[in-house]
Design an enzyme around this catalytic site. Structure first.
Site, PDB file in Angstrom:
ATOM      1  N   VAL A   1       0.300   4.687  -2.833  1.00 45.77           N
ATOM      2  CA  VAL A   1      -0.467   5.426  -2.787  1.00 45.77           C
ATOM      3  C   VAL A   1       1.154   6.716  -2.676  1.00 45.77           C
ATOM      4  O   VAL A   1       0.734   7.687  -2.569  1.00 45.77           O
ATOM      5  CB  VAL A   1      -0.259   5.726  -0.910  1.00 45.77           C
ATOM      6  CG1 VAL A   1      -0.303   7.193   0.093  1.00 45.77           C
ATOM      7  CG2 VAL A   1      -1.596   4.656   0.061  1.00 45.77           C
TER       8      VAL A   1
ATOM      9  N   CYS B   1       0.876  -1.228  -0.051  1.00 40.60           N
ATOM     10  CA  CYS B   1       0.509   0.109   0.025  1.00 40.60           C
ATOM     11  C   CYS B   1       0.775   1.726   0.053  1.00 40.60           C
ATOM     12  O   CYS B   1       0.440   2.391  -0.895  1.00 40.60           O
ATOM     13  CB  CYS B   1      -1.247  -0.101   1.260  1.00 40.60           C
ATOM     14  SG  CYS B   1      -1.873  -1.413   1.312  1.00 40.60           S
TER      15      CYS B   1
END
Length: 511
Positions: A156, A152
């Site tokens: 991001v 993640c």
């Protein structure tokens, strides 16, 4: 403390010792724990229809998800190739989770590295982490290929894997011709089966580039999908050998996840050879053994390789029959007599156990392909699905599941619950009880709570040993599935008839 090197106690015994009991009591007082009667009252309330309605109304909370995240599936796909080291562009903690999750299931060491991204990388990007990480991995672990995926954090902040890999090669981290396939695998979308698909497509597109020939090599490719039963790859090899045609499994992680103990450590046991994977572009056809963990890969093969693909799920009698007929069609070879004999044995075993499973109501959860396949087998046995829960569901799966249920008189009263978690399943089991539950290790807590016996099928299974070594596909798989199911039901009967002359009135020895 009661634990000492002379006598190591299992945690089951250790936590009952006075020191730990006092620790638990102190913790409860510190946290202002509720009165046991209030806990009991609330617990009983959560078993009813009123709470079920509130439970199913929640939208912003997931309780015990019945799925994993993308990088888990990506690194699972990567180790199916010879000498391949999974490399995760992200933090060490994420990779530790993926590795331990797989290690606890297989009881085997699972190798994987991370770029060790921390706060500075989150602000400035992870390029330098990639450059250093690839260089260290190449020098220390001597892989033949490094397969890169993301977590993640990297997604991001927008790390560009293709650019990072190119820059790393320019910096001399790995040779220019060294294969470094990649896949973007953000955990906040999709699931582990999405990650498997993304990585499989990434690896095949990297290895096959420039290897297309004018003529076919005559082989058949098999893509297992996110299949955690190592016996299945071996069953595919056995079946193909009985037919006598050439094949390539993309990717074969059976030896990696079930390696022999020879006294010497091998970091990369087995795996599909990279040259065979590169030549897979020239096969006559590709068969995927799962649909929902391979859609992008199959689309890529059809569009870029100009190669026909199909999906065959050889679970149960019908699924295996269709699979073998497909192999016969593609190879031009009749189905071997040995497999016809195995079919007869499987049907005989089903006949022996049929009366104990016919009419039993069951619930199931897991990945889309596994759930579809197990439900198909259970319908062949006359079992009646009631609750079918697939957290990482999609519209295609729901349509084919409804078609499968409509095809059998035993599937008429089932409900498919897409996008739901195991706390939803708990409400379903209390309000509409069933005879048995099918699922992975996490179903143990549902079994303890609802007293509904659990048939352990799926991933992960961490509280039982060696189930992953068996096959669940083919006629051999039929017998294994049957064995696990009917014997779980027998064990439940024995648990309920274990008091002499009270519950054990018939002195039963024969089932």
């Amino acid at each position: 403390m009661p634990q000492n090197p002379e006598k190591i106690q299992d945690h089951v015994e250790l936590f009952h010792q006075p020191e730990y009991q006092q620790l638990f009591e102190n913790k409860k007082q510190f946290e202002n724990g509720h009165d046991p009667e209030e806990v009991k009252r609330v617990s009983e309330w959560t078993k009813g229809w009123d709470y079920r309605e509130k439970n199913f109304a929640r939208e912003a909370l997931t309780v015990n998800p019945a799925k994993g995240c993308q990088p888990l599936g990506a690194i699972f796909a990567a180790v199916g190739f010879e000498g391949t080291l999974p490399f995760v562009q992200g933090s060490q903690g994420c990779v530790a989770y993926f590795r331990t999750h797989l290690t606890r299931h297989y009881k085997e060491p699972f190798s994987g590295v991370s770029s060790s991204m921390t706060e500075d990388a989150a602000v400035f990007g992870g390029l330098q982490n990639m450059i250093d990480g690839l260089a260290n991995s190449y020098q220390l672990y001597k892989p033949k290929m490094i397969a890169v995926c993301t977590t993640c954090m990297a997604e991001v902040i927008g790390d560009d894997l293709q650019a990072f890999i190119n820059n790393s090669k320019q910096a001399g981290s790995v040779p220019q011709d060294f294969p470094v396939p990649y896949a973007h695998t953000p955990s906040f979308v999709g699931s582990h089966i999405t990650g498997y698909d993304n990585m499989m497509k990434g690896i095949l597109s990297n290895l096959t580039a420039g290897h297309k020939k004018e003529t076919s090599n005559g082989k058949i490719n098999f893509i297992p999908g996110f299949d955690t039963y190592v016996g299945n790859n071996r069953e595919i090899k056995r079946i193909a050998s009985l037919f006598g045609f050439d094949y390539t499994i993309l990717a074969d992680n059976s030896d990696y996840l079930d390696s022999p103990n020879t006294g010497e450590f091998d970091m990369y046991p087995g795996g599909t050879k990279l040259e065979d994977a590169a030549d897979s572009i020239n096969a006559k056809a590709t068969i995927a053994l799962q649909a929902h963990s391979t859609p992008k890969t199959r689309e890529y093969i059809e569009k870029e390789w100009k190669q026909p693909t199909s999906v065959s799920r050889p679970w149960g009698i019908k699924g295996t029959d269709e699979f073998l007929m497909k192999l016969s069609e593609l190879s031009g070879i009749p189905i071997p007599e040995e497999l016809e004999i195995e079919r007869g044995r499987a049907v005989d075993a089903m006949t022996d156990s049929h009366s104990w499973i016919h009419g039993k109501r069951f619930a199931i959860y897991g990945e889309p392909d596994l759930v579809y396949s197990v439900v198909g087998f259970m319908l062949e046995m006359g079992a009646e699905p009631v609750h079918i829960l697939v957290h990482n569901s999609n519209e295609v799966f729901e349509a084919e599941m409804k078609e499968l249920l409509a095809s059998s008189p035993f599937g008429q009263h089932a409900t498919v619950w897409p996008g739901k978690d195991l706390w939803h399943m708990r409400s379903l089991l209390f309000t509409e009880p069933v005879d048995f539950l099918v699922g992975n290790t996490y179903g143990k807590y549902l079994w303890r709570d609802t007293k509904i016996p659990l048939v352990r099928i799926g991933y992960p299974i961490m509280d039982r040993h060696h189930l992953h070594r068996y096959a669940t596909i083919g006629y051999q798989g039929v017998i294994n599935l049957l064995n696990w199911t009917v014997n779980t039901l027998f064990e439940e009967i024995d648990r309920n008839t274990n008091i002499p002359s009270k519950t054990d009135i018939s002195y039963d020895l024969i089932r």
